[in-house]
Scaffold this motif. Structure first.
Motif, PDB file in Angstrom:
ATOM      1  N   PRO A  56       0.815  -1.229   0.000  1.00  0.00           N
ATOM      2  CA  PRO A  56       0.000   0.000   0.000  1.00  0.00           C
ATOM      3  C   PRO A  56       0.843   1.272   0.000  1.00  0.00           C
ATOM      4  N   ILE A  57       1.965   1.268   0.716  1.00  0.00           N
ATOM      5  CA  ILE A  57       2.828   2.459   0.737  1.00  0.00           C
ATOM      6  C   ILE A  57       3.314   2.755  -0.676  1.00  0.00           C
ATOM      7  N   MET A  58       3.768   1.686  -1.354  1.00  0.00           N
ATOM      8  CA  MET A  58       4.298   1.828  -2.692  1.00  0.00           C
ATOM      9  C   MET A  58       3.231   2.366  -3.647  1.00  0.00           C
ATOM     10  N   PHE A  59       2.048   1.814  -3.579  1.00  0.00           N
ATOM     11  CA  PHE A  59       0.973   2.238  -4.473  1.00  0.00           C
ATOM     12  C   PHE A  59       0.661   3.717  -4.286  1.00  0.00           C
ATOM     13  N   VAL A  60       0.544   4.126  -3.018  1.00  0.00           N
ATOM     14  CA  VAL A  60       0.207   5.532  -2.739  1.00  0.00           C
ATOM     15  C   VAL A  60       1.287   6.463  -3.300  1.00  0.00           C
ATOM     16  N   LEU A  61       2.558   6.112  -3.000  1.00  0.00           N
ATOM     17  CA  LEU A  61       3.649   6.992  -3.419  1.00  0.00           C
ATOM     18  C   LEU A  61       3.798   6.996  -4.941  1.00  0.00           C
ATOM     19  N   LEU A  62       3.754   5.806  -5.563  1.00  0.00           N
ATOM     20  CA  LEU A  62       3.935   5.718  -7.012  1.00  0.00           C
ATOM     21  C   LEU A  62       2.875   6.519  -7.758  1.00  0.00           C
ATOM     22  N   PHE A  63       1.624   6.216  -7.453  1.00  0.00           N
ATOM     23  CA  PHE A  63       0.555   6.869  -8.209  1.00  0.00           C
ATOM     24  C   PHE A  63       0.571   8.371  -7.973  1.00  0.00           C
ATOM     25  N   ASN A  64       0.792   8.736  -6.706  1.00  0.00           N
ATOM     26  CA  ASN A  64       0.733  10.164  -6.374  1.00  0.00           C
ATOM     27  C   ASN A  64       1.846  10.955  -7.041  1.00  0.00           C
ATOM     28  N   TYR A  65       3.086  10.429  -6.969  1.00  0.00           N
ATOM     29  CA  TYR A  65       4.206  11.226  -7.461  1.00  0.00           C
ATOM     30  C   TYR A  65       4.528  10.989  -8.924  1.00  0.00           C
ATOM     31  N   VAL A  66       4.290   9.753  -9.440  1.00  0.00           N
ATOM     32  CA  VAL A  66       4.608   9.476 -10.840  1.00  0.00           C
ATOM     33  C   VAL A  66       3.538  10.089 -11.750  1.00  0.00           C
ATOM     34  N   PHE A  67       2.265   9.777 -11.446  1.00  0.00           N
ATOM     35  CA  PHE A  67       1.188  10.278 -12.306  1.00  0.00           C
ATOM     36  C   PHE A  67       0.708  11.664 -11.873  1.00  0.00           C
ATOM     37  N   GLY A  68       0.901  11.953 -10.610  1.00  0.00           N
ATOM     38  CA  GLY A  68       0.298  13.139 -10.016  1.00  0.00           C
ATOM     39  C   GLY A  68       0.504  14.415 -10.804  1.00  0.00           C
ATOM     40  N   SER A  78      -6.653  19.345  -6.540  1.00  0.00           N
ATOM     41  CA  SER A  78      -5.515  18.498  -6.204  1.00  0.00           C
ATOM     42  C   SER A  78      -5.787  17.090  -6.708  1.00  0.00           C
ATOM     43  N   TYR A  79      -4.825  16.534  -7.483  1.00  0.00           N
ATOM     44  CA  TYR A  79      -4.992  15.168  -7.985  1.00  0.00           C
ATOM     45  C   TYR A  79      -4.978  14.169  -6.828  1.00  0.00           C
ATOM     46  N   THR A  80      -4.214  14.506  -5.771  1.00  0.00           N
ATOM     47  CA  THR A  80      -4.134  13.606  -4.619  1.00  0.00           C
ATOM     48  C   THR A  80      -5.521  13.347  -4.037  1.00  0.00           C
ATOM     49  N   GLN A  81      -6.324  14.398  -3.934  1.00  0.00           N
ATOM     50  CA  GLN A  81      -7.674  14.245  -3.401  1.00  0.00           C
ATOM     51  C   GLN A  81      -8.503  13.296  -4.272  1.00  0.00           C
ATOM     52  N   TYR A  82      -8.296  13.404  -5.589  1.00  0.00           N
ATOM     53  CA  TYR A  82      -9.034  12.553  -6.515  1.00  0.00           C
ATOM     54  C   TYR A  82      -8.512  11.118  -6.451  1.00  0.00           C
ATOM     55  N   LEU A  83      -7.190  11.013  -6.428  1.00  0.00           N
ATOM     56  CA  LEU A  83      -6.513   9.726  -6.589  1.00  0.00           C
ATOM     57  C   LEU A  83      -6.675   8.786  -5.396  1.00  0.00           C
ATOM     58  N   MET A  84      -6.495   9.316  -4.181  1.00  0.00           N
ATOM     59  CA  MET A  84      -6.364   8.440  -3.011  1.00  0.00           C
ATOM     60  C   MET A  84      -7.521   7.455  -2.832  1.00  0.00           C
ATOM     61  N   PRO A  85      -8.787   7.888  -2.934  1.00  0.00           N
ATOM     62  CA  PRO A  85      -9.865   6.896  -2.801  1.00  0.00           C
ATOM     63  C   PRO A  85      -9.721   5.777  -3.823  1.00  0.00           C
ATOM     64  N   GLY A  86      -9.232   6.100  -5.029  1.00  0.00           N
ATOM     65  CA  GLY A  86      -9.024   5.080  -6.050  1.00  0.00           C
ATOM     66  C   GLY A  86      -7.939   4.097  -5.652  1.00  0.00           C
ATOM     67  N   PHE A 211      -8.309   6.232 -11.386  1.00  0.00           N
ATOM     68  CA  PHE A 211      -7.089   7.028 -11.552  1.00  0.00           C
ATOM     69  C   PHE A 211      -7.273   8.221 -12.479  1.00  0.00           C
ATOM     70  N   VAL A 212      -8.172   8.080 -13.435  1.00  0.00           N
ATOM     71  CA  VAL A 212      -8.447   9.185 -14.356  1.00  0.00           C
ATOM     72  C   VAL A 212      -9.958   9.315 -14.539  1.00  0.00           C
ATOM     73  N   SER A 213     -10.384  10.424 -15.062  1.00  0.00           N
ATOM     74  CA  SER A 213     -11.797  10.577 -15.380  1.00  0.00           C
ATOM     75  C   SER A 213     -12.121   9.720 -16.594  1.00  0.00           C
ATOM     76  N   THR A 214     -13.251   9.012 -16.539  1.00  0.00           N
ATOM     77  CA  THR A 214     -13.596   8.127 -17.661  1.00  0.00           C
ATOM     78  C   THR A 214     -13.846   8.922 -18.943  1.00  0.00           C
ATOM     79  N   ALA A 215     -14.078  10.213 -18.813  1.00  0.00           N
ATOM     80  CA  ALA A 215     -14.331  11.049 -19.987  1.00  0.00           C
ATOM     81  C   ALA A 215     -13.109  11.122 -20.898  1.00  0.00           C
ATOM     82  N   SER A 216     -11.924  10.836 -20.371  1.00  0.00           N
ATOM     83  CA  SER A 216     -10.704  10.918 -21.172  1.00  0.00           C
ATOM     84  C   SER A 216     -10.481   9.656 -22.003  1.00  0.00           C
ATOM     85  N   MET A 217     -11.336   8.628 -21.808  1.00  0.00           N
ATOM     86  CA  MET A 217     -11.127   7.354 -22.509  1.00  0.00           C
ATOM     87  C   MET A 217     -11.848   7.358 -23.847  1.00  0.00           C
ATOM     88  N   PRO A 218     -11.420   6.453 -24.796  1.00  0.00           N
ATOM     89  CA  PRO A 218     -12.182   6.267 -26.030  1.00  0.00           C
ATOM     90  C   PRO A 218     -13.602   5.826 -25.690  1.00  0.00           C
TER      91      PRO A 218
END
Lengths: 277, 323
Positions: A56-68, A78-86, A211-218
């Motif tokens: 869990p530590i790795m997932f939080v840090l990776l997603f937050n800092y790599v994609f953030g 803030s993307y963090t607010q959006y991301l964390m529940p995911g 992780f992202v809004s579904t609106a950005s998908m095909p």
């Protein structure tokens, strides 16, 4: 060994209990006894515990800092607010895979024959496993929440809404434990349970609003993502954590969790009673 | 009422007929030895009696209760030790016993007291606090049997209790089983070894290819197959036929001799073995046959099988029915 002395001691002992108790109390007792079998083993296998902490530590840090930095989500500063529940939702769902691995492990060992020959409520073997895994998932969640807090995630609404969101995540994870239990019973080896348990969770969790809004998908992918129960779960949890109205997503997510639990616990229990080595 | 009653038990696995109508009974406070080679159907029989498998046809009761219609009540009365130690390696010996006690619905206090008692009895008190993963094979097997005794079962099932144990652990296991038996525990044990069945069992049922081919006490069975075995090894293969003829005359027994060309041996049943070795040496020497070895030995499972079925016990182990 002195046989006579021991035999005499046996006679003094209380008479054996021969009849089988029935009812919910005994279902619960047998299930909890089985859960304890697994929970007692947890501190003896530090590898698993370390893995359950690091992941869990790795997932939080990776997603937050790599994609953030690269991802912008409309409506969220803030993307963090959006991301964390995911991330929370994905990690507890991945945690359910341990159920399948554990069930497969039990099934390949002699212990299952002993359990089948005992006068216990037989599906307790599965209920106990899912109960012990939910305990593990609670631990994982606590670690993740603390790390999330450190990287800037804040509860925007009421505490009770946040607790509700947490229960919803854990309930979903519990439901998927039953899916994994069925997989664990259906495969021939622990390795197969591992692959079969994880592989479908990648599309399920990534093709969603986690992780992202579904609106950005095909368009075609967006259709799937919008219908995905995992999207409903993340949307509902995110709304509850950030203090907005979850709307229908909450009820749909709860319905999914209950539906999956009912259907798959039935299927897994049936599979268990029909399988013999 | 007998402790175990089995009538016409049948079981198929795909194309394999594992059981083809097995009948047997175990009287209360006695030990039945179910003797047979690999694939004979021993384990299948035990698995049906312990509710792990359902029979295709036939009837089986344990302590008067039908195993098919009331498995949970049967389970409350039996103890099972299978071929593979059924222990959770992550638990300690004490926890393993306590766990089983709880699943027999003893109170926590009772389950713990019983665990302590059984650890002491099986010489595992010192190891009781250690995780089973570190136990030796013999210790695991002892713990396994202790776990099947937690509820003081009416009938104890031991499926090949000594298979895979070294000779010393095997003797220890025999002592242990004899002690249990002396206390009056009704036991059904399966084995591939005649000496084991002879030592531990009151009655023996011999099964092969899923059917009972003989039953009786060890003495009755040995009487049936003609007592001890005389085994003569000669110098040249072409002397085997003549040797067999001479031995047949000398021993004058009902059973036919068995000739092994490759080992150059003739084996024959010999009910009266007094002075037989010098007699046979003289007899063969007079006939001008070179004798390499003369041995009188107890009959083995192989002899029983040769006599009763005409094939060796290990000859058809590829049936795959012994599951």
């Amino acid at each position: 060994m002195t046989t006579t002395a021991r035999a005499a001691a046996d006679e003094l002992a209380p008479p054996p209990q021969r009849e089988v108790p029935r009812g919910l109390v005994w279902v619960w007792r047998d299930s909890w006894t089985e859960a304890l079998r697994h929970l007692r083993a947890v501190p003896r296998n530090p590898d698993l515990l370390i893995f359950a902490t690091i992941q869990p530590i790795m997932f939080v840090l990776l997603f937050n800092y790599v994609f953030g930095g690269a991802i912008d989500v409309p409506g969220y500063d803030s993307y963090t607010q959006y991301l964390m529940p995911g991330v929370f939702a994905q990690t507890v769902l991945f945690g359910s895979a341990f159920t399948g691995i554990g069930v497969a492990e039990d099934m390949t060992k002699g212990i299952i024959d002993r359990l089948r020959s005992l006068p216990m409520y037989q599906p307790s073997v599965l209920v106990g496993r899912t109960l012990s895994d939910i305990c593990r998932n609670i631990f994982t969640f606590v670690v993740m929440f603390i790390v999330g807090y450190i990287v800037g995630f804040r509860i925007g609404g009421s505490i009770s809404a946040a607790i509700g969101a947490t229960l919803l995540l854990l309930g979903f994870s519990y439901a998927f434990s039953w899916v994994q239990a069925l997989i664990g019973l259906s495969v021939k080896s622990v390795e197969a349970a591992n692959s079969a348990g994880f592989i479908w969770m990648f599309p399920l969790t990534f093709v969603s609003s986690a992780f992202v809004s579904t609106a950005s998908m095909p368009q075609w992918l967006q259709t799937f993502a919008d219908w995905n129960p995992f999207t409903k779960l993340t949307n509902a949890a995110r709304a509850l954590y950030t203090g907005s109205d979850p709307g229908a997503d909450l009820w749909i997510a709860i319905a999914w969790a209950i539906g999956i639990t009912v259907v798959f616990s039935f299927l897994a229990a049936r599979k268990y009673s029909r399988t013999s080595r | 009422m007998n402790a175990v009653e089995v009538e016409g038990l049948e079981k198929r696995f795909g194309d394999t007929e594992a059981l083809r109508g097995v009948d047997l009974t175990v009287e209360k406070a006695t030990v039945l030895g179910l003797l047979g080679p690999n694939g004979a159907g021993k384990t299948t029989t035990v698995r049906i009696l312990t509710t792990l498998l359902k029979a295709d046809a036939g009837r089986a009761t344990v302590d008067g209760i039908d195993v098919a219609s009331d498995p949970r009540r049967v389970r409350a009365r039996i103890g099972l030790t299978g071929q593979y130690a059924a222990v959770d390696e992550r638990l300690t010996g004490f926890e393993s016993l306590e766990h089983v006690g709880r699943l027999f619905h003893l109170s926590t206090r009772e389950a713990r007291a019983r665990a302590t008692e059984l650890l002491e009895r099986f010489d595992l008190t010192d190891a009781g606090g250690r995780v089973v993963k570190g136990y030796s094979g013999g210790m695991r097997r002892r713990l396994d049997i202790a776990m099947s005794l937690v509820s003081r079962p009416t009938v104890l099932f031991l499926d090949e209790p000594t298979t895979g144990l070294d000779p010393r652990s095997r003797l220890g296991m025999w002592d242990l089983i004899e002690e249990l038996v002396a206390e009056g525990t009704t036991t059904l044990l399966t084995t591939q070894y005649l000496d084991e069945a002879e030592r531990l069992a009151d009655d023996i049922v011999v099964i092969d290819h899923g059917t009972v081919i003989a039953k009786g006490t060890a003495d009755e069975l040995k009487g049936q197959i003609g007592g001890d075995r005389l085994e003569v090894t000669v110098g040249r293969p072409d002397e085997l036929a003549r040797t067999a003829e001479l031995l047949r005359d000398r021993c004058a027994v009902t059973g036919a001799e068995h000739v092994d060309v490759e080992a150059r041996t003739v084996t024959i049943a010999a009910s009266e073995t007094h002075k037989i070795v010098p007699d046979v040496v003289r007899l063969l020497d007079d006939a001008g046959i070179e004798v390499l070895d003369v041995v009188v030995r107890r009959p083995t499972l192989d002899d029983v099988f040769l006599q009763l079925t005409g094939h060796a016990a290990d000859g058809d182990a590829d049936e795959g029915g012994d599951r």
